[in-house]
Motif scaffolding. Structure first.
Motif, mmCIF file in Angstrom:
data_model
loop_
_atom_site.group_PDB
_atom_site.id
_atom_site.type_symbol
_atom_site.label_atom_id
_atom_site.label_comp_id
_atom_site.label_asym_id
_atom_site.label_seq_id
_atom_site.Cartn_x
_atom_site.Cartn_y
_atom_site.Cartn_z
ATOM 1 N N LYS A 23 0.829 -1.189 0.000
ATOM 2 C CA LYS A 23 0.000 0.000 0.000
ATOM 3 C C LYS A 23 0.872 1.252 0.000
ATOM 4 O O LYS A 23 2.031 1.224 0.380
ATOM 5 N N ASP A 24 0.255 2.354 -0.399
ATOM 6 C CA ASP A 24 0.980 3.609 -0.463
ATOM 7 C C ASP A 24 1.038 4.277 0.907
ATOM 8 O O ASP A 24 0.107 4.175 1.714
ATOM 9 N N ILE A 25 2.130 4.961 1.151
ATOM 10 C CA ILE A 25 2.277 5.797 2.339
ATOM 11 C C ILE A 25 2.267 7.243 1.841
ATOM 12 O O ILE A 25 3.175 7.660 1.126
ATOM 13 N N LYS A 26 1.221 7.975 2.198
ATOM 14 C CA LYS A 26 1.018 9.312 1.667
ATOM 15 C C LYS A 26 0.923 10.324 2.782
ATOM 16 O O LYS A 26 0.509 10.010 3.902
ATOM 17 N N GLY A 27 1.271 11.574 2.453
ATOM 18 C CA GLY A 27 1.140 12.647 3.414
ATOM 19 C C GLY A 27 1.473 13.983 2.779
ATOM 20 O O GLY A 27 1.866 14.065 1.614
ATOM 21 N N THR A 56 9.399 16.064 -1.072
ATOM 22 C CA THR A 56 8.039 16.551 -1.286
ATOM 23 C C THR A 56 7.984 17.418 -2.535
ATOM 24 O O THR A 56 8.967 18.061 -2.912
ATOM 25 N N ASP A 57 6.796 17.458 -3.171
ATOM 26 C CA ASP A 57 6.614 18.253 -4.380
ATOM 27 C C ASP A 57 6.196 19.675 -4.018
ATOM 28 O O ASP A 57 6.235 20.083 -2.853
ATOM 29 N N GLY A 58 5.784 20.448 -5.038
ATOM 30 C CA GLY A 58 5.423 21.836 -4.828
ATOM 31 C C GLY A 58 4.241 22.036 -3.908
ATOM 32 O O GLY A 58 4.044 23.127 -3.345
ATOM 33 N N ASN A 59 3.412 21.001 -3.725
ATOM 34 C CA ASN A 59 2.273 21.075 -2.810
ATOM 35 C C ASN A 59 2.589 20.464 -1.446
ATOM 36 O O ASN A 59 1.689 20.281 -0.619
ATOM 37 N N GLY A 60 3.867 20.110 -1.219
ATOM 38 C CA GLY A 60 4.254 19.510 0.048
ATOM 39 C C GLY A 60 3.919 18.034 0.168
ATOM 40 O O GLY A 60 4.073 17.443 1.238
ATOM 41 N N CYS A 61 3.459 17.413 -0.917
ATOM 42 C CA CYS A 61 2.991 16.029 -0.862
ATOM 43 C C CYS A 61 4.119 15.040 -1.162
ATOM 44 O O CYS A 61 5.065 15.353 -1.880
ATOM 45 N N ALA A 86 7.484 10.219 12.166
ATOM 46 C CA ALA A 86 6.052 9.917 12.104
ATOM 47 C C ALA A 86 5.860 8.419 11.980
ATOM 48 O O ALA A 86 6.538 7.751 11.170
ATOM 49 N N ASP A 87 4.955 7.880 12.770
ATOM 50 C CA ASP A 87 4.621 6.466 12.690
ATOM 51 C C ASP A 87 3.670 6.216 11.527
ATOM 52 O O ASP A 87 2.881 7.091 11.136
ATOM 53 N N ILE A 88 3.727 5.014 10.973
ATOM 54 C CA ILE A 88 2.897 4.641 9.839
ATOM 55 C C ILE A 88 1.532 4.173 10.345
ATOM 56 O O ILE A 88 1.434 3.314 11.222
ATOM 57 N N THR A 89 0.467 4.741 9.798
ATOM 58 C CA THR A 89 -0.889 4.318 10.149
ATOM 59 C C THR A 89 -1.263 3.073 9.353
ATOM 60 O O THR A 89 -0.660 2.789 8.307
ATOM 61 N N PRO A 90 -2.262 2.307 9.810
ATOM 62 C CA PRO A 90 -2.642 1.077 9.089
ATOM 63 C C PRO A 90 -3.015 1.312 7.636
ATOM 64 O O PRO A 90 -2.720 0.476 6.773
ATOM 65 N N ASP A 91 -3.686 2.451 7.334
ATOM 66 C CA ASP A 91 -4.092 2.696 5.949
ATOM 67 C C ASP A 91 -3.047 3.478 5.160
ATOM 68 O O ASP A 91 -3.224 3.758 3.967
ATOM 69 N N GLY A 92 -1.943 3.877 5.797
ATOM 70 C CA GLY A 92 -0.878 4.592 5.097
ATOM 71 C C GLY A 92 -1.159 6.059 4.868
ATOM 72 O O GLY A 92 -0.327 6.772 4.305
ATOM 73 N N LEU A 94 -1.228 9.607 6.178
ATOM 74 C CA LEU A 94 -0.673 10.333 7.314
ATOM 75 C C LEU A 94 -1.200 11.753 7.436
ATOM 76 O O LEU A 94 -0.949 12.420 8.449
ATOM 77 N N GLY A 95 -1.922 12.238 6.422
ATOM 78 C CA GLY A 95 -2.479 13.582 6.482
ATOM 79 C C GLY A 95 -1.397 14.639 6.498
ATOM 80 O O GLY A 95 -0.301 14.459 5.950
ATOM 81 N N ASP A 96 -1.677 15.782 7.158
ATOM 82 C CA ASP A 96 -0.722 16.880 7.246
ATOM 83 C C ASP A 96 0.275 16.640 8.375
ATOM 84 O O ASP A 96 -0.112 16.302 9.504
#
Length: 771
Positions: A23-27, A56-61, A86-92, A94-96
């Motif tokens: 799964k992807d890890i996003k934030g 991170t890209d221009g949007n901080g993602c 930051a710890d990894i959440t089950p769904d990956g 991470l939000g802001d």
């Protein structure tokens, strides 16, 4: 433990593993104000061991993935900020993730050790870090750009090698006056991106882009910059600037006032051979003295409404006046026999009164959706009056006056929406531009016709870009559609009323990867080169009794196909590019009078042109000496007809740059820069070799508030370039005897210097350049 309990544990572990496996890890990374942060290092760790990493890209993602379920966490780091885990959440998801400024950044005196600037690839951009490098001591943004890979200086103008003049952005906002580069201190710049193959989000006629990003602002209250640049290039020249800001919380008001004045001169000798019914030879010597002055005032505001919502606007007014006094001497022969000799006193007065410009923008973030909206308006009126008093040795004297009046206007808006999709970002947008120019040309000279022409053009564009991370490979693709309505109407000649409609699709693609220290990228772009309005203008200018000059309203746009490969290894980079031009626009000549003896210089579309360019370089460090060496070349496959015979224009042009930064005692920086360009062909021009050597001393005082720069440019006067222009009927050889060397002293004072919060990116940016 019984079998049932073991089975339960195995199932639970399997479910936990499957919840994250593959799964992807996003934030998204922001600062404490909620502003997205670009170039943050995001490293995935497994029990403290490195697994993978992205920035991170221009949007901080960011987005990455890994199959292990336990022992995973992220480490985020950025210069000037505390590292964050930051710890990894089950769904990956991470939000802001908010980063906090390091306490070390509050130190009043930060010492830059003089590390070499780092260059790396990001998508189709070549990025050079300025922060914490020797470039932070360069002086201003303009001084920084002179040291950036791929940027070369030609006759005082900054260009991308093999691409021409770029569009320049500061924090995403397009700047139309390059004087603004002198108001941005090098110490406030984070990095510079050079994009020589722009994607679909840029106008189809943008051939190259420079993006400058500055450091995070600090502090409220008043801040400002006062700058005066004075010196001599034979005559005295002066440029003065005042920039004031007031900031309270999320609200900022800013104003800029500039005043430029001075004189310059140039001397040229031209040998013009014209083959019509007879063979004419004109030898012309020209001496011009130019006096210029200009004012510019800008007032605007920016407001951070809340975290992720920003608005702003500015209004700008400009005035400029140029007075050129010329003395010309012409000796003319026909078929080798003396024909006549002319002496001409000419005056040319042009005024730009006034030039109004305005921009309004909204930049925001709603959940994961990024919004960028801009609207621009420009209105300009200009006049030009020329007087030619021509004395003939063998024929009658002539007194010729012409008067031109021009009005232009442009309205534009642009909307871009970005949203995380998969392991990347999807960007959708639209852009609308409508422009108009009205030209009136009047003269009482019998051999010239007065004219009145109007050009109106509207451009409706939509674009889509997507970027995805596939393992070690990042892939981006884009598509831009443009619908252009072009209407040309000449009031006095109905046969010159032209109207055209263009419907074009411009694809783009790029892929990049990293193999250890080696970064590589491959990109393709389909662009267009539209003629400027001056090239479309049918007004005829009088040069002398045998030669006239005019635009061509029947010009067609040029389509470009560009394929480019880049690589970066440690402190070295290389690039190879191929461009195919379909319908290139070239200077040419045609008969003007019925007897064919008079010639007009104009523009025409040729069938095709092939172009190959290569550039490479690297930087080193030897104690206090930090040199950079760049070498490049470009060549073309292009033939033209000269005097009825085909002529090859395929001689390559090479360039060598040697840039040196030396850290002297008392924190004084000495820069010695050299550039040599070989002779060769570009389009239908043969350019002779040229070179320059510049030297500069830079010193700041009072904790960077006061700085002084003493600069000698083109010390040996070698940047003067001699040209030969080949056409079917006319061959023009021009030798430049102008004094190009100059000595400049710059004094700059800054107080409470902070980053400009203005986030407007502008709309209709390439149309502004054409106007």
């Amino acid at each position: 433990m019984n079998i049932r309990k073991r089975f339960t544990l195995i199932v639970a572990a399997g479910l936990a593993l499957s919840s994250l496996s593959g799964k992807d890890i996003k934030g998204r990374v922001t600062d404490t104000d909620g502003v997205p942060m670009e170039f943050v290092n995001v490293v995935l760790l497994h029990d403290s061991a490195f697994v993978d990493g992205v920035i991170t890209d221009g949007n901080g993602c960011f987005c990455l993935s890994y199959d292990a379920a336990q022992g995973l966490r992220l480490r985020l780091s950025y210069v000037g900020f505390d590292s964050r885990y930051a710890d990894i959440t089950p769904d990956g998801e991470l939000g802001d993730i908010r980063m906090t400024a390091s306490a070390n950044t509050m130190l009043e005196n930060v010492v830059i050790k003089g590390n070499a600037s780092k260059t790396y690839l990001k998508g189709n951009a070549l990025v050079t870090n300025v922060e914490n490098s020797i470039l932070a001591k360069a002086g201003t943004a303009k001084d920084v750009l002179r040291q950036i890979p791929m940027v070369v200086e030609t006759n005082g103008n900054l260009e991308i090698f093999g691409k021409g003049t770029p569009a320049v952005y500061i924090n995403g906002r397009k700047i139309n006056d390059l004087q603004e580069l002198s108001t941005l201190l090098s110490g406030n710049i984070r990095n510079v991106e050079v994009i020589s193959n722009p994607g679909s989000s840029y106008a189809a006629d943008a051939k190259a882009v420079i993006r400058i990003r500055t450091k995070k602002p600090q502090g409220d209250g008043w801040s400002g910059t006062f700058r005066s640049e004075d010196g001599f290039r034979h005559y005295f020249q002066s440029g003065n600037m005042m920039n004031l800001k007031y900031r309270a919380g999320g609200f900022e008001v800013f104003s800029t006032l500039t005043y430029d004045t001075g004189r310059s001169r140039e001397k040229k000798f031209t040998d013009m051979a014209t083959v019509t019914k007879s063979e004419w030879n004109q030898q012309l010597s020209t001496a011009n003295t130019r006096h210029y002055k200009g004012f510019s005032g800008k007032l605007g505001f920016s407001w951070t409404i809340s975290s992720g919502h920003y608005i702003g606007a500015f209004y700008q007014n400009e005035y400029a006046k140029n007075e050129i006094r010329s003395f010309l001497e012409s000796d003319v022969s026909e078929n080798g026999t003396f024909y006549d000799s002319w002496s001409t006193d000419a005056d040319d007065i042009s005024e730009n009164t006034p030039r109004h410009a305005a921009n309004i923008y909204y930049n925001g973030q709603i959940n994961k959706l990024s919004i960028d909206f801009n609207a621009d308006y420009i209105w300009n009126r200009g006049t030009q009056q020329t007087t030619n008093e021509e004395t003939s040795l063998m024929q009658e004297d002539r007194y010729i006056t012409t008067y031109s009046k021009r009005k232009t206007s442009m309205a534009a808006e642009k909307l871009a929406l970005s949203y995380p999709v998969g392991k990347g970002v999807l960007t959708l947008g639209e852009e609308y531009t409508r422009s108009s120019t009205d030209n009136r040309f009047n003269t009482e000279y019998a051999n010239l016709n007065s004219s009145h022409s109007t050009i109106r053009e509207s451009n409706i564009a939509c674009f889509v870009e997507i970027m995805q991370q596939l393992g070690r490979i990042s892939i981006g693709a884009g598509l831009r559609y443009e619908h252009v309505n072009y209407d040309y109407f000449e009031h006095s000649r109905s046969e010159n009323n032209l109207s055209r409609t263009y419907n074009n699709i411009f694809p783009s693609f790029n892929a990049n990867t990293r193999l250890g220290d080696l970064q590589m990228s491959l990109s393709y772009g389909n662009r267009v080169e539209r003629p400027g309005y001056s090239a479309l203008n049918a007004n005829v200018s009088y040069l002398n009794r045998m030669t006239y000059e005019s635009g061509n309203p029947r010009l067609q746009p040029t389509r470009l196909h560009n394929l480019e490969y880049r690589m970066v290894w440690r402190n070295y980079f290389a690039q190879v590019a191929y461009t195919y031009f379909d319908n290139p626009i070239v200077n040419t000549t045609r008969p003007y009078s019925n007897d064919g003896e008079k010639t007009i210089l104009t523009y025409e579309n040729f069938s095709r042109r092939h172009f190959v360019q290569a550039f490479m370089g690297g930087q080193f460090r030897l104690g206090i000496w930090q040199p950079r060496v760049n070498v490049g070349m470009f060549t073309q496959w292009f033939d033209i007809v000269v005097n009825g015979n085909s002529k090859s224009m395929n001689k390559p042009i090479g360039i060598v740059q040697w840039q040196n930064a030396i850290h002297l005692p008392m924190d004084i920086w000495l820069n010695i820069d050299c550039q040599f360009t070989t002779a060769g062909n570009d389009r239908n021009i043969y350019a002779a070799h040229s070179s320059y050597i510049n030297a500069k001393l830079y010193k700041d005082f009072c904790k960077n508030r006061l700085s002084m720069t003493l600069e000698a440019r083109d010390i040996f006067n070698g940047s003067r370039q001699n040209l030969t222009l080949y056409n079917n009927a006319v061959t023009l050889n021009q030798k430049n005897f102008s004094d190009m060397r100059c000595l400049m002293f710059t004094l700059q004072y800054n107080f409470n210097v902070t980053r400009d919060r203005y986030r407007g990116t502008g709309a209709g940016n390439m149309e502004k350049k054409r106007l």
